[in-house]
Scaffold this motif. Structure first.
Motif, mmCIF file in Angstrom:
data_model
loop_
_atom_site.group_PDB
_atom_site.id
_atom_site.type_symbol
_atom_site.label_atom_id
_atom_site.label_comp_id
_atom_site.label_asym_id
_atom_site.label_seq_id
_atom_site.Cartn_x
_atom_site.Cartn_y
_atom_site.Cartn_z
ATOM 1 N N GLY A 13 35.515 84.404 44.740
ATOM 2 C CA GLY A 13 34.192 84.684 45.513
ATOM 3 C C GLY A 13 34.131 83.959 46.921
ATOM 4 O O GLY A 13 35.248 82.947 46.811
ATOM 5 N N MET A 14 33.408 84.213 47.703
ATOM 6 C CA MET A 14 33.495 83.671 49.013
ATOM 7 C C MET A 14 33.009 82.247 49.127
ATOM 8 O O MET A 14 33.615 81.192 49.832
ATOM 9 C CB MET A 14 32.409 84.190 49.888
ATOM 10 N N GLU A 15 32.183 81.813 47.811
ATOM 11 C CA GLU A 15 32.190 80.263 47.749
ATOM 12 C C GLU A 15 33.309 79.597 47.393
ATOM 13 O O GLU A 15 33.816 78.487 47.941
ATOM 14 C CB GLU A 15 31.047 80.003 46.826
ATOM 15 N N PHE A 16 34.064 80.068 46.676
ATOM 16 C CA PHE A 16 35.347 79.407 46.109
ATOM 17 C C PHE A 16 36.279 79.488 47.199
ATOM 18 O O PHE A 16 37.116 78.488 47.522
ATOM 19 C CB PHE A 16 35.919 80.062 45.164
ATOM 20 N N VAL A 17 36.301 80.566 48.022
ATOM 21 C CA VAL A 17 37.290 80.642 49.290
ATOM 22 C C VAL A 17 36.965 79.752 50.171
ATOM 23 O O VAL A 17 37.717 78.787 50.753
ATOM 24 C CB VAL A 17 37.201 81.983 49.816
ATOM 25 N N GLU A 18 35.639 79.410 50.561
ATOM 26 C CA GLU A 18 35.395 78.205 51.287
ATOM 27 C C GLU A 18 35.810 76.853 50.986
ATOM 28 O O GLU A 18 36.292 75.990 51.642
ATOM 29 C CB GLU A 18 33.899 78.283 51.695
ATOM 30 N N ILE A 19 35.652 76.672 49.812
ATOM 31 C CA ILE A 19 35.899 75.547 49.045
ATOM 32 C C ILE A 19 37.541 75.300 49.141
ATOM 33 O O ILE A 19 38.110 74.285 49.521
ATOM 34 C CB ILE A 19 35.546 75.393 47.454
ATOM 35 N N ALA A 20 38.217 76.382 48.734
ATOM 36 C CA ALA A 20 39.652 76.197 48.754
ATOM 37 C C ALA A 20 40.267 76.041 49.965
ATOM 38 O O ALA A 20 41.258 75.590 50.011
ATOM 39 C CB ALA A 20 40.393 77.677 48.057
ATOM 40 N N ILE A 35 48.528 79.087 41.251
ATOM 41 C CA ILE A 35 48.835 77.484 41.217
ATOM 42 C C ILE A 35 48.094 77.117 42.102
ATOM 43 O O ILE A 35 47.514 75.710 41.890
ATOM 44 C CB ILE A 35 50.414 77.611 41.352
ATOM 45 N N PHE A 36 47.897 77.365 43.324
ATOM 46 C CA PHE A 36 47.019 76.643 44.263
ATOM 47 C C PHE A 36 45.686 76.851 43.771
ATOM 48 O O PHE A 36 44.963 75.939 43.919
ATOM 49 C CB PHE A 36 47.224 77.470 45.792
ATOM 50 N N ILE A 37 45.082 77.960 43.105
ATOM 51 C CA ILE A 37 43.831 78.007 42.660
ATOM 52 C C ILE A 37 43.415 76.982 41.565
ATOM 53 O O ILE A 37 42.696 76.357 41.933
ATOM 54 C CB ILE A 37 43.303 79.445 42.297
ATOM 55 N N GLU A 38 44.523 77.023 40.757
ATOM 56 C CA GLU A 38 44.466 75.956 39.849
ATOM 57 C C GLU A 38 44.068 74.471 40.304
ATOM 58 O O GLU A 38 43.415 73.526 39.754
ATOM 59 C CB GLU A 38 45.526 76.004 38.756
ATOM 60 N N HIS A 39 45.089 74.154 41.458
ATOM 61 C CA HIS A 39 44.867 72.757 42.130
ATOM 62 C C HIS A 39 43.541 72.673 42.532
ATOM 63 O O HIS A 39 43.021 71.538 42.348
ATOM 64 C CB HIS A 39 46.059 72.887 43.065
ATOM 65 N N VAL A 40 43.169 73.648 43.251
ATOM 66 C CA VAL A 40 41.723 73.667 43.852
ATOM 67 C C VAL A 40 40.570 73.339 42.684
ATOM 68 O O VAL A 40 39.817 72.311 42.962
ATOM 69 C CB VAL A 40 41.704 74.732 44.653
ATOM 70 N N VAL A 42 41.192 72.000 39.883
ATOM 71 C CA VAL A 42 41.286 70.334 39.400
ATOM 72 C C VAL A 42 40.548 69.530 40.432
ATOM 73 O O VAL A 42 39.958 68.439 39.853
ATOM 74 C CB VAL A 42 42.563 70.252 38.870
ATOM 75 N N GLU A 43 40.961 69.616 41.678
ATOM 76 C CA GLU A 43 40.568 68.478 42.481
ATOM 77 C C GLU A 43 39.371 68.611 42.881
ATOM 78 O O GLU A 43 38.581 67.577 42.988
ATOM 79 C CB GLU A 43 41.533 68.719 44.148
ATOM 80 N N HIS A 44 38.697 69.871 43.030
ATOM 81 C CA HIS A 44 37.280 70.075 43.415
ATOM 82 C C HIS A 44 36.394 69.666 41.961
ATOM 83 O O HIS A 44 35.322 68.769 42.164
ATOM 84 C CB HIS A 44 36.899 71.335 43.706
ATOM 85 N N ALA A 45 36.911 69.682 40.869
ATOM 86 C CA ALA A 45 36.094 69.153 39.780
ATOM 87 C C ALA A 45 36.029 67.558 39.723
ATOM 88 O O ALA A 45 34.990 67.012 39.515
ATOM 89 C CB ALA A 45 36.765 69.402 38.344
ATOM 90 N N LYS A 46 37.271 66.916 40.334
ATOM 91 C CA LYS A 46 36.987 65.666 40.665
ATOM 92 C C LYS A 46 35.862 65.148 41.677
ATOM 93 O O LYS A 46 35.303 64.133 41.322
ATOM 94 C CB LYS A 46 38.451 65.132 40.897
ATOM 95 N N VAL A 47 35.833 66.040 42.542
ATOM 96 C CA VAL A 47 34.844 65.599 43.780
ATOM 97 C C VAL A 47 33.315 65.867 43.249
ATOM 98 O O VAL A 47 32.609 65.112 43.482
ATOM 99 C CB VAL A 47 35.145 66.659 44.709
#
Length: 76
Positions: A13-20, A35-40, A42-47
């Motif tokens: 979705g566009m919201e995820f795309v902007e975050i990514a 792999i990149f999506i999973e990284h995003v 994990v990292e965004h969950a920390k934020v």
């Protein structure tokens, strides 16, 4: 194909795309986009967790006054 287009074509979705796109420096075109999506994720969950903890710290209330009011109501 650029990163944004790959994410959209993958079905993000566009919201995820902007975050990514904020994590674009971690993107390796040689790896699968998943792999990149999973990284995003994990990292965004920390934020988000850090932001939630910060918000919770602001919401801590001193309950001693509330307890006293409750006891006064019971007596009165």
């Amino acid at each position: 194909m650029n990163l944004k287009q790959q994410l959209i074509e993958f079905g993000c979705g566009m919201e995820f795309v902007e975050i990514a796109l904020g994590y674009a420096d971690a993107y390796n075109p040689q790896e699968d986009i998943e792999i990149f999506i999973e990284h995003v994720e994990v990292e965004h969950a920390k934020v988000e967790e850090a932001e939630a903890l910060k918000a919770m710290d602001k919401e801590i209330v001193d309950a001693s006054g509330i307890l006293q009011e409750f006891e006064d109501d019971l007596e009165g």
